[in-house]
Write a protein that holds these residues in place. Sequence first.
Motif, short mmCIF file in Angstrom:
data_model
loop_
_atom_site.label_atom_id
_atom_site.label_comp_id
_atom_site.label_asym_id
_atom_site.label_seq_id
_atom_site.Cartn_x
_atom_site.Cartn_y
_atom_site.Cartn_z
N GLN A 365 23.77 -47.59 20.34
CA GLN A 365 24.30 -48.43 21.40
C GLN A 365 24.70 -47.64 22.64
N SER A 366 24.23 -46.39 22.75
CA SER A 366 24.53 -45.57 23.91
C SER A 366 23.96 -46.21 25.17
N SER A 367 24.62 -45.95 26.30
CA SER A 367 24.17 -46.49 27.58
C SER A 367 22.75 -46.04 27.88
N ASN A 368 21.88 -47.00 28.22
CA ASN A 368 20.47 -46.77 28.56
C ASN A 368 19.63 -46.26 27.39
N LYS A 369 20.20 -46.20 26.20
CA LYS A 369 19.45 -45.72 25.04
C LYS A 369 19.63 -46.64 23.84
N THR A 370 19.92 -47.89 24.11
CA THR A 370 20.10 -48.86 23.04
C THR A 370 18.79 -49.06 22.28
N THR A 371 18.89 -49.18 20.97
CA THR A 371 17.71 -49.44 20.15
C THR A 371 17.87 -50.78 19.43
N TYR A 372 16.75 -51.32 18.94
CA TYR A 372 16.79 -52.55 18.18
C TYR A 372 16.92 -52.22 16.70
N PRO A 373 17.77 -52.94 15.96
CA PRO A 373 17.98 -52.64 14.54
C PRO A 373 16.91 -53.25 13.65
N GLY A 374 16.90 -52.80 12.41
CA GLY A 374 16.03 -53.40 11.40
C GLY A 374 14.60 -52.91 11.44
N ARG A 375 13.89 -53.09 10.32
CA ARG A 375 12.48 -52.71 10.23
C ARG A 375 11.64 -53.75 10.96
N LYS A 376 10.73 -53.27 11.81
CA LYS A 376 10.05 -54.18 12.73
C LYS A 376 8.53 -54.14 12.58
N GLN A 377 7.92 -55.19 13.09
CA GLN A 377 6.48 -55.31 13.15
C GLN A 377 6.09 -55.70 14.57
N ILE A 378 4.91 -55.31 14.98
CA ILE A 378 4.37 -55.72 16.28
C ILE A 378 3.34 -56.82 16.03
N PRO A 448 1.27 -55.71 29.55
CA PRO A 448 1.49 -57.07 29.05
C PRO A 448 2.94 -57.24 28.60
N PRO A 449 3.45 -58.46 28.63
CA PRO A 449 4.84 -58.67 28.20
C PRO A 449 5.03 -58.37 26.71
N VAL A 450 6.15 -57.74 26.39
CA VAL A 450 6.53 -57.52 24.99
C VAL A 450 7.78 -58.36 24.74
N GLU A 451 7.59 -59.45 24.02
CA GLU A 451 8.69 -60.37 23.75
C GLU A 451 9.48 -59.90 22.54
N ILE A 452 10.75 -60.21 22.52
CA ILE A 452 11.62 -59.91 21.38
C ILE A 452 11.85 -61.21 20.62
N SER A 453 11.55 -61.21 19.34
CA SER A 453 11.65 -62.45 18.57
C SER A 453 13.09 -62.93 18.49
N ALA A 454 13.24 -64.21 18.24
CA ALA A 454 14.58 -64.79 18.12
C ALA A 454 15.34 -64.16 16.96
N ALA A 455 14.64 -63.90 15.86
CA ALA A 455 15.30 -63.30 14.69
C ALA A 455 15.79 -61.89 15.01
N LEU A 456 15.00 -61.13 15.75
CA LEU A 456 15.42 -59.77 16.11
C LEU A 456 16.57 -59.80 17.10
N LEU A 457 16.54 -60.71 18.05
CA LEU A 457 17.67 -60.85 18.98
C LEU A 457 18.94 -61.21 18.23
N SER A 458 18.82 -62.11 17.24
CA SER A 458 19.99 -62.50 16.46
C SER A 458 20.53 -61.33 15.66
N LEU A 459 19.64 -60.56 15.01
CA LEU A 459 20.07 -59.40 14.24
C LEU A 459 20.72 -58.36 15.16
N THR A 460 20.18 -58.19 16.36
CA THR A 460 20.76 -57.24 17.31
C THR A 460 22.19 -57.63 17.66
N ALA A 461 22.39 -58.91 17.93
CA ALA A 461 23.74 -59.39 18.27
C ALA A 461 24.70 -59.19 17.09
N GLN A 462 24.24 -59.47 15.87
CA GLN A 462 25.09 -59.29 14.70
C GLN A 462 25.45 -57.81 14.50
#
Length: 468
Positions: A365-378, A448-462
């Motif tokens: 959660q460092s400034s300008n270096k935030t990462t997304y949590p959880g195992r992900k797929q593209i 091209p746009p890289v969208e963040i899924s609703a589930a990943l956004l929710s996990l990030t907030a949690q």
Amino acid sequence: MTIAPDRMSLLAANLDRTESAEDNELTLCSEDLSLLTDLYQLTMAACYAGEGLDARQASFELFVRRLPENFGYLIAMGLQQALDYLENFRFTPKQIQALQATGIFHLAPAKFWSLLAEARFSGDVWAVPEGTAVFANEPLLRVEAPLWQAQLVETYLLNTINYQTLIATKAARIRDVAGKQATLLEFGTRRAFSPQASVWAARAALAAGLDATSNVLAAVKLGQKPSGTMAHSLVMALTATSGSEAEAFAAFHRYFPGAPLLIDTYDAIAAAQSLAEKVNAGEMELSGVRLDSGDLVALSQQVRSLLPGIPIFASGDLDEREIARLKSAGACIDGYGLGTRLVTGSPVNGVYKLVEIDGIPTMKQSSNKTTYPGRKQIFRRLENGIIQSDKLGLVNEDSEQSQPLLQLVYRDGKRLRSDNLDRIRQRTVAAVASLPIETRQIDRPISPPVEISAALLSLTAQTKSVRH
């Protein structure tokens, strides 16, 4: 105090032997690679062992936060060498003794040393296949393994994937600008950052669309035929001893008939005129000429008028921008030798971050270096073969009409797949062809746009809400 000459000779000899031994120790061999890491990987592994965390299941993802300037995409490369490394991951008794001798680990738990002594990579790896186009924040690779193993392999994985991805992307951009018909040769060995880097650069360049490399070792190991011309030194040496540039060319052709000739050692146009006379008289066969300096537009046009039908190659600090300029200015060039600007340049700053441990999502959660949590797929969406958008989601998500990019390539410590150079090259060609035109631009490209899924956004907030 005066040292006798024989004593001084003995000291000098001993010094030479010592320096020679030290130099030899810096020559890499495959068993060295587990120590080719940053110290903090080992100190963290020791801490994990001491705290009883070493066996916890961890997931790390390797990705790029931002693309290099004026890059609209990256071509993933280096996976083969990453998997080779994981297959051979182990520590020899000599390496363990060397670590102990540093004194740094004198408080490390005994379990740390037993882990190293029995070390084998036992985890899983998910990765995008080599030659795949990827964008910022998309994982090129995910390692799922016991925490101490997943941590220790970070440095080497970043080294090979970051560098080869840079070279592959540059090579793909050069091929895109130069066109399908141009002959593209990799000439970067003398400018690469190390002997090992030169071999990796040659491999990545060939896999991304170049036709051949002058690096003989790389070509032989890859089952390819090396390609090259000659240097100015041969022309200068033979001219000085035989009396003329024409004699130098004739001498070279005695051993390599018809080979391309470097014609700008003295006067490129005069050399072209002399060669034209011999070609027109049927006295010489010529497969090409190379220009390495000067006004390549004007010179190539004049050479073409003198030697119609003879391929003209150009070299000398060329890249995709210079090739685009030469083409737009009407240069008569059929092929290019790519060196310094191919094997160096803006780095690919890939990072490797912990995203999950024992099923618990983690994030930086460092400034300008935030990462997304959880195992992900593209998840990639195409229309008529062109990428419309990517979606970054969690591995357990379903995404209709989208293509998941990360594939399981290593399971339970065993390799599952191995690509050959031709398949990777074909995949690269298809990947570039699938990119929107604005993404392929060499100036101010738009990814091209890289969208963040609703589930990943929710996990990030949690995950953000859990502060430690």
